[in-house]
Design a protein around this motif. Structure first.
Motif, PDB file in Angstrom:
ATOM      1  N   VAL A  49     -42.900  18.642 -31.191  1.00  0.00           N
ATOM      2  CA  VAL A  49     -42.558  19.375 -29.975  1.00  0.00           C
ATOM      3  C   VAL A  49     -41.193  18.945 -29.446  1.00  0.00           C
ATOM      4  O   VAL A  49     -40.327  19.775 -29.134  1.00  0.00           O
ATOM      5  N   GLY A  50     -40.969  17.627 -29.359  1.00  0.00           N
ATOM      6  CA  GLY A  50     -39.729  17.117 -28.806  1.00  0.00           C
ATOM      7  C   GLY A  50     -38.517  17.532 -29.611  1.00  0.00           C
ATOM      8  O   GLY A  50     -37.479  17.910 -29.045  1.00  0.00           O
ATOM      9  N   ASN A  51     -38.612  17.491 -30.928  1.00  0.00           N
ATOM     10  CA  ASN A  51     -37.464  17.833 -31.747  1.00  0.00           C
ATOM     11  C   ASN A  51     -37.237  19.336 -31.815  1.00  0.00           C
ATOM     12  O   ASN A  51     -36.098  19.771 -32.015  1.00  0.00           O
ATOM     13  N   PHE A  52     -38.288  20.130 -31.633  1.00  0.00           N
ATOM     14  CA  PHE A  52     -38.066  21.579 -31.535  1.00  0.00           C
ATOM     15  C   PHE A  52     -37.275  21.905 -30.270  1.00  0.00           C
ATOM     16  O   PHE A  52     -36.296  22.665 -30.313  1.00  0.00           O
ATOM     17  N   VAL A  53     -37.671  21.299 -29.154  1.00  0.00           N
ATOM     18  CA  VAL A  53     -36.940  21.520 -27.903  1.00  0.00           C
ATOM     19  C   VAL A  53     -35.509  21.012 -28.039  1.00  0.00           C
ATOM     20  O   VAL A  53     -34.544  21.672 -27.619  1.00  0.00           O
ATOM     21  N   MET A  54     -35.354  19.840 -28.623  1.00  0.00           N
ATOM     22  CA  MET A  54     -34.016  19.284 -28.842  1.00  0.00           C
ATOM     23  C   MET A  54     -33.181  20.230 -29.704  1.00  0.00           C
ATOM     24  O   MET A  54     -31.990  20.456 -29.439  1.00  0.00           O
ATOM     25  N   GLY A  55     -33.791  20.817 -30.727  1.00  0.00           N
ATOM     26  CA  GLY A  55     -33.076  21.740 -31.592  1.00  0.00           C
ATOM     27  C   GLY A  55     -32.616  22.981 -30.864  1.00  0.00           C
ATOM     28  O   GLY A  55     -31.506  23.479 -31.101  1.00  0.00           O
ATOM     29  N   VAL A  56     -33.454  23.489 -29.957  1.00  0.00           N
ATOM     30  CA  VAL A  56     -33.070  24.666 -29.168  1.00  0.00           C
ATOM     31  C   VAL A  56     -31.905  24.325 -28.250  1.00  0.00           C
ATOM     32  O   VAL A  56     -30.917  25.074 -28.161  1.00  0.00           O
ATOM     33  N   VAL A  57     -32.002  23.180 -27.563  1.00  0.00           N
ATOM     34  CA  VAL A  57     -30.930  22.768 -26.645  1.00  0.00           C
ATOM     35  C   VAL A  57     -29.638  22.515 -27.410  1.00  0.00           C
ATOM     36  O   VAL A  57     -28.557  22.992 -27.021  1.00  0.00           O
ATOM     37  N   PHE A  58     -29.717  21.781 -28.508  1.00  0.00           N
ATOM     38  CA  PHE A  58     -28.518  21.492 -29.304  1.00  0.00           C
ATOM     39  C   PHE A  58     -27.925  22.777 -29.879  1.00  0.00           C
ATOM     40  O   PHE A  58     -26.704  22.939 -29.925  1.00  0.00           O
ATOM     41  N   GLY A  59     -28.783  23.672 -30.347  1.00  0.00           N
ATOM     42  CA  GLY A  59     -28.288  24.927 -30.899  1.00  0.00           C
ATOM     43  C   GLY A  59     -27.575  25.763 -29.846  1.00  0.00           C
ATOM     44  O   GLY A  59     -26.521  26.346 -30.112  1.00  0.00           O
ATOM     45  N   TRP A  60     -28.143  25.820 -28.645  1.00  0.00           N
ATOM     46  CA  TRP A  60     -27.507  26.566 -27.553  1.00  0.00           C
ATOM     47  C   TRP A  60     -26.166  25.933 -27.194  1.00  0.00           C
ATOM     48  O   TRP A  60     -25.174  26.639 -26.975  1.00  0.00           O
ATOM     49  N   CYS A  61     -26.126  24.601 -27.132  1.00  0.00           N
ATOM     50  CA  CYS A  61     -24.877  23.909 -26.799  1.00  0.00           C
ATOM     51  C   CYS A  61     -23.822  24.153 -27.869  1.00  0.00           C
ATOM     52  O   CYS A  61     -22.639  24.380 -27.551  1.00  0.00           O
TER      53      CYS A  61
ATOM     54  N   ILE B  29     -30.866  29.733 -33.949  1.00  0.00           N
ATOM     55  CA  ILE B  29     -31.224  28.600 -33.089  1.00  0.00           C
ATOM     56  C   ILE B  29     -32.694  28.239 -33.257  1.00  0.00           C
ATOM     57  O   ILE B  29     -33.045  27.061 -33.427  1.00  0.00           O
ATOM     58  N   LEU B  30     -33.569  29.228 -33.234  1.00  0.00           N
ATOM     59  CA  LEU B  30     -35.007  28.958 -33.341  1.00  0.00           C
ATOM     60  C   LEU B  30     -35.388  28.485 -34.742  1.00  0.00           C
ATOM     61  O   LEU B  30     -36.236  27.594 -34.899  1.00  0.00           O
ATOM     62  N   ALA B  31     -34.764  29.069 -35.770  1.00  0.00           N
ATOM     63  CA  ALA B  31     -35.077  28.666 -37.138  1.00  0.00           C
ATOM     64  C   ALA B  31     -34.639  27.232 -37.410  1.00  0.00           C
ATOM     65  O   ALA B  31     -35.395  26.439 -38.002  1.00  0.00           O
ATOM     66  N   THR B  32     -33.435  26.866 -36.987  1.00  0.00           N
ATOM     67  CA  THR B  32     -32.960  25.500 -37.214  1.00  0.00           C
ATOM     68  C   THR B  32     -33.734  24.497 -36.355  1.00  0.00           C
ATOM     69  O   THR B  32     -33.967  23.367 -36.777  1.00  0.00           O
ATOM     70  N   ALA B  33     -34.159  24.920 -35.160  1.00  0.00           N
ATOM     71  CA  ALA B  33     -34.997  24.043 -34.332  1.00  0.00           C
ATOM     72  C   ALA B  33     -36.341  23.808 -35.011  1.00  0.00           C
ATOM     73  O   ALA B  33     -36.874  22.691 -34.995  1.00  0.00           O
ATOM     74  N   GLY B  34     -36.895  24.852 -35.620  1.00  0.00           N
ATOM     75  CA  GLY B  34     -38.154  24.698 -36.343  1.00  0.00           C
ATOM     76  C   GLY B  34     -38.004  23.773 -37.543  1.00  0.00           C
ATOM     77  O   GLY B  34     -38.888  22.950 -37.818  1.00  0.00           O
ATOM     78  N   LEU B  35     -36.881  23.891 -38.256  1.00  0.00           N
ATOM     79  CA  LEU B  35     -36.631  23.006 -39.393  1.00  0.00           C
ATOM     80  C   LEU B  35     -36.460  21.568 -38.923  1.00  0.00           C
ATOM     81  O   LEU B  35     -36.956  20.631 -39.551  1.00  0.00           O
ATOM     82  N   ARG B  36     -35.783  21.388 -37.790  1.00  0.00           N
ATOM     83  CA  ARG B  36     -35.623  20.041 -37.226  1.00  0.00           C
ATOM     84  C   ARG B  36     -36.986  19.456 -36.854  1.00  0.00           C
ATOM     85  O   ARG B  36     -37.244  18.269 -37.069  1.00  0.00           O
ATOM     86  N   ALA B  37     -37.859  20.276 -36.285  1.00  0.00           N
ATOM     87  CA  ALA B  37     -39.197  19.811 -35.933  1.00  0.00           C
ATOM     88  C   ALA B  37     -39.973  19.401 -37.176  1.00  0.00           C
ATOM     89  O   ALA B  37     -40.647  18.362 -37.197  1.00  0.00           O
ATOM     90  N   ALA B  38     -39.875  20.208 -38.248  1.00  0.00           N
ATOM     91  CA  ALA B  38     -40.555  19.870 -39.501  1.00  0.00           C
ATOM     92  C   ALA B  38     -40.002  18.582 -40.092  1.00  0.00           C
ATOM     93  O   ALA B  38     -40.736  17.761 -40.652  1.00  0.00           O
ATOM     94  N   TYR B  39     -38.704  18.378 -39.954  1.00  0.00           N
ATOM     95  CA  TYR B  39     -38.023  17.196 -40.468  1.00  0.00           C
ATOM     96  C   TYR B  39     -38.578  15.913 -39.851  1.00  0.00           C
ATOM     97  O   TYR B  39     -38.580  14.850 -40.482  1.00  0.00           O
ATOM     98  N   HIS B  40     -39.071  16.005 -38.597  1.00  0.00           N
ATOM     99  CA  HIS B  40     -39.605  14.843 -37.896  1.00  0.00           C
ATOM    100  C   HIS B  40     -41.128  14.883 -37.753  1.00  0.00           C
ATOM    101  O   HIS B  40     -41.701  14.093 -37.006  1.00  0.00           O
TER     102      HIS B  40
ATOM    103  N   PRO C 160     -19.718  16.578 -30.004  1.00  0.00           N
ATOM    104  CA  PRO C 160     -20.508  16.007 -28.909  1.00  0.00           C
ATOM    105  C   PRO C 160     -21.977  15.849 -29.263  1.00  0.00           C
ATOM    106  O   PRO C 160     -22.650  14.934 -28.778  1.00  0.00           O
ATOM    107  N   LEU C 161     -22.488  16.701 -30.141  1.00  0.00           N
ATOM    108  CA  LEU C 161     -23.890  16.626 -30.530  1.00  0.00           C
ATOM    109  C   LEU C 161     -24.118  15.490 -31.526  1.00  0.00           C
ATOM    110  O   LEU C 161     -25.164  14.826 -31.490  1.00  0.00           O
ATOM    111  N   VAL C 162     -23.143  15.248 -32.384  1.00  0.00           N
ATOM    112  CA  VAL C 162     -23.215  14.084 -33.273  1.00  0.00           C
ATOM    113  C   VAL C 162     -23.206  12.804 -32.440  1.00  0.00           C
ATOM    114  O   VAL C 162     -23.981  11.869 -32.685  1.00  0.00           O
ATOM    115  N   ILE C 163     -22.332  12.743 -31.444  1.00  0.00           N
ATOM    116  CA  ILE C 163     -22.249  11.556 -30.585  1.00  0.00           C
ATOM    117  C   ILE C 163     -23.557  11.364 -29.817  1.00  0.00           C
ATOM    118  O   ILE C 163     -24.081  10.248 -29.731  1.00  0.00           O
TER     119      ILE C 163
END
Length: 283
Positions: free
Chosen positions: A216-228, A196-207, A237-240
């Protein structure tokens, strides 16, 4: 001693082969874009220091026109979306196993569509509203570039293309960050929270090309999406959610500029373009 995967299951790829596959997939999809995005962020900082200005005095454009002629602009943009979705298809193909659909495996299907939509709308409010506030704060603090989310001189085909672009973004990020990487990183022995943390970090780097607020926003989003995704076992639901957030941002951008030009209007003069968050981004 627990036997390695290829001993317990002769058809399972070895750990080394799985790592090679992960590296190749990232190199041609979101990992490639993350590298360009980070370089863009570094260039924004250097440019701001050299010109003694703030990062917020720069801008990036998410859905730029590809050609001055309308018909060729439409053709090029449709091709760009098609080839981006081809990379998503590649990842789904790699996830496919004999006797088990990859769509069912990651929950990218319509079996629970009503519930998926309900969860997506609620999650969109939880993520989208604070995300907008973080963007405004980042602009006020001079840490976030001006993001031109869509053309202000819309053509007849602009709205349908923006909807397709939003769908492309939702599928690309959620299928690869969640569906693919969660599966492959579990195979090489990573814990759920490490993934979850690694993919959130990659998502943050992506943006990162958008500035500190987006990181910051996309790291938090990545953590929330990963947990969900870990809890629900479904990527749909995450794609939607992602698609709805981007549709609102893309189509609502001209209205936001009209109502709050100080926050959302493009920066003038415009700096050189920065990398965009597509898997085919170029420097």
């Amino acid at each position: 001693m627990t036997p390695p995967d290829d001993v317990r299951n002769p058809t399972a790829p070895s750990r080394a082969r799985t790592w090679w596959e992960i590296g190749i997939v990232l190199a041609i999809t979101v990992g490639q874009s993350a590298v360009y995005s980070l370089l863009s962020f570094v260039r924004s900082i250097i440019r701001a220091l050299e010109e003694d200005r703030r990062i917020s005095d720069q801008q990036t454009q998410l859905n730029p026109s590809r050609d001055s002629a309308a018909i060729w602009d439409l053709v090029y943009q449709l091709l760009d979306i098609f080839f981006s979705l081809a990379l998503v298809a590649l990842v789904i193909y790699l996830l496919w196993e004999p006797g088990k659909s990859a769509f069912a495996k990651i929950g990218l299907d319509f079996r629970r569509f009503g519930g998926d939509v309900g969860r997506a709308v609620l999650l969109g409010l939880v993520i989208g509203v604070p995300g907008l506030g973080l963007y405004v704060l980042g602009r006020a603090l001079g840490l976030t570039v001006a993001v031109v989310a869509s053309p202000l001189d819309a053509a007849w085909y602009t709205v349908p293309l923006l909807v397709l672009a939003a769908l492309r973004a939702g599928l690309t990020e959620e299928v690869i960050f969640l569906g693919y990487l969660f599966d492959r990183l579990r195979r090489v022995g990573w814990s759920w929270w490490a993934i979850i943390l690694a993919t959130a970090g990659l998502r943050a780097a992506y943006h990162a090309y958008q500035g500190v607020g987006a990181i910051v926003g996309n790291f938090v989003m990545g953590v929330v999406f990963g947990w969900c995704y870990r809890r629900w076992g479904r990527v749909m639901p995450l794609v939607i959610t992602h698609t709805l957030i981007d549709i609102v941002a893309f189509i609502g951008y001209p209205l936001a500029v009209a109502l709050f030009p100080g926050v959302f209007a493009p920066v003038i003069p415009s700096p050189s373009p920065t990398a965009t968050p597509t898997p085919t981004a170029t420097p």
